[in-house]
Design an enzyme around this catalytic site. Structure first.
Site, PDB file in Angstrom:
ATOM      1  N   CYS A  33       0.817  -1.227   0.000  1.00  0.00           N
ATOM      2  CA  CYS A  33       0.000   0.000   0.000  1.00  0.00           C
ATOM      3  C   CYS A  33       0.843   1.265   0.000  1.00  0.00           C
ATOM      4  CB  CYS A  33      -0.939   0.016   1.200  1.00  0.00           C
ATOM      5  SG  CYS A  33      -2.040  -1.391   1.258  1.00  0.00           S
TER       6      CYS A  33
ATOM      7  N   HIS B 202      -3.392   7.249   3.355  1.00  0.00           N
ATOM      8  CA  HIS B 202      -3.789   5.973   2.766  1.00  0.00           C
ATOM      9  C   HIS B 202      -5.230   5.668   3.190  1.00  0.00           C
ATOM     10  CE1 HIS B 202      -3.909   1.951   1.411  1.00  0.00           C
ATOM     11  NE2 HIS B 202      -3.730   1.382   2.589  1.00  0.00           N
TER      12      HIS B 202
ATOM     13  N   ASN C 254     -10.086   0.149   0.337  1.00  0.00           N
ATOM     14  CA  ASN C 254      -8.630   0.192   0.298  1.00  0.00           C
ATOM     15  C   ASN C 254      -8.144  -0.335  -1.056  1.00  0.00           C
ATOM     16  OD1 ASN C 254      -5.889  -0.227   0.636  1.00  0.00           O
ATOM     17  ND2 ASN C 254      -6.070  -1.221   2.635  1.00  0.00           N
TER      18      ASN C 254
END
Ligand code: UT7
Length: 345
Positions: A132, A272, A302
């Site tokens: 990520c 994020h 996500n």
């Protein structure tokens, strides 16, 4: 957690390195697949509820790529939008970096597939894997090529088809993730605004907390690995949550210190997009006001390496970021990896 490492380019607010170079993000673009998967649909798939997902994560829906769409297809769509918005021709690209944990295949790299799809015949191409955190890792790597004058124009992409590695029988993880891609074009523009600093960090001792255990050289694909569901993403949610808050807080502090900035001077913070509770906890620790945050995870969940790249593009399109504004990107992911970037837009 590792202590922050010192930066070679101290006081990067000067906008130039010792060679007089600066690295500008001249355009951004993003793409998400059309198919929307709602929490209500997930209620029919696993034992969950819209209420649980919304209150525990903030996610309402996510995008799912079509069966015939792979990561390179999403990446190419985002790249073409960035190229068009920046008035940059594919043939001008010197380098393509794709950050992803869901490449089309082990090799060739997804970046090579994107190179062919967008017609960037002159560009070198490689993938970068920092889960990520991949987009900020790729920005930092791209920046080094620009600052050293090795390349004039670098395309950086964060792209994922996470739906291909999500275990759709595991309610602990399947409600969290989605597909998408975001792209940025970097160029040397002397005296222009640009990337002030990018900070990357990692702690490999926590590698097993969030991983796909199978399909690599340790546990290659076999009938056994498939039967044991080793090709799906696995995560200890609580451990990841705790580390994400701490690491993004540290990353924000380090990046701001390097630029000699205070959090109050940042116009837009793009963390994020994993969990609204993580974002709020980080914001509280760094002393950010709610109006500084840009959050779109309710729409996409996500999307790993694509997360801050898509959000950056949406924030620009929505007018949340204007010329001269200071932007703070914060990332955290498997590895563990984490990082931050400060951009003067
Ligand atoms: O991109 C990399 C970064 N990733 C992340 O940052 C994710 C970090 N982790 C998280 O966001 C959170 O830990 C989760 C959203 C994954 C989980 O939230 P939590 O508050 O940590 O919940 P939990 O794992 O402690 O689970 C609480 C309860 C459990 O039930 P019991 O054991 O208390 O009876 C779970 O089984 O909630 C249950 N649960 C669910 N219930 C309904 C877990 N998932 C679900 C679900 N629907 N989807």
């Amino acid at each position: 957690m590792n202590a922050p490492t010192p930066n070679r380019f101290r006081n990067p607010r000067a906008k130039h390195n010792y060679l007089g170079q600066s690295c500008s993000i001249v355009a951004v673009g993003s793409y998400v697949p059309e198919r929307i998967l709602t929490n209500a649909e997930l209620e029919r798939l696993v034992e969950t509820s819209d209420d649980w997902i919304t209150t525990r994560t903030g996610i309402k829906e996510r995008r799912i790529a079509a069966a015939d769409q792979a990561t390179s297809d999403l990446a190419a769509r985002a790249a073409l939008k960035a190229l068009s918005s920046g008035g940059v021709a594919p043939a001008q690209l010197d380098l393509i970096i794709v950050a992803t944990v869901t490449p089309d295949m082990p090799f060739p790299s997804t970046a090579c597939l994107v190179q062919q799809k967008i017609g960037a015949t002159r560009a070198a191409a490689f993938d970068l894997e920092a889960a990520c955190s991949g987009f900020i890792y790729a920005l930092e790597v791209g920046q080094q090529f620009i600052m050293s004058r090795t390349y004039e124009t670098v395309l950086v992409i964060g792209a994922e088809k996470l739906s291909s590695i999500v275990d759709w029988t595991d309610r602990n993880t399947c409600v969290l993730f989605g597909d998408g891609a975001g792209a940025a074009i970097l160029q040397n523009r002397p005296n222009a605004h640009g990337l002030l600093t990018a900070y990357m960090a990692a702690d490999g001792s926590k590698g097993n907390v969030l991983c796909v255990p199978g399909g690599g050289s340790r546990q290659p694909a076999s009938a056994n690995s498939v039967a044991n569901r080793l090709h799906y993403l696995r995560m200890d949610g609580k451990e990841t949550f705790k580390n994400a808050v701490q690491a993004m807080h540290l990353a924000a502090r380090e990046a701001l210190q390097r630029c000699e900035l205070d959090i109050s001077q940042i116009t837009c913070i793009i963390p994020h997009q994993a969990n609204r509770r993580i974002i709020d906890a980080v914001a509280e620790r760094v002393g950010a006001r709610p109006d500084q945050l840009f959050v779109n995870l309710e729409k996409y969940g996500n999307t790993s390496a694509a997360s801050v790249a898509i959000a950056l593009d949406e924030a620009v399109v929505a007018g949340r970021i204007r010329r001269g504004d200071l932007v703070l990107l914060l990332v955290f992911g498997a590895g563990f990896t984490w990082g931050a970037a400060v951009i003067e837009w």
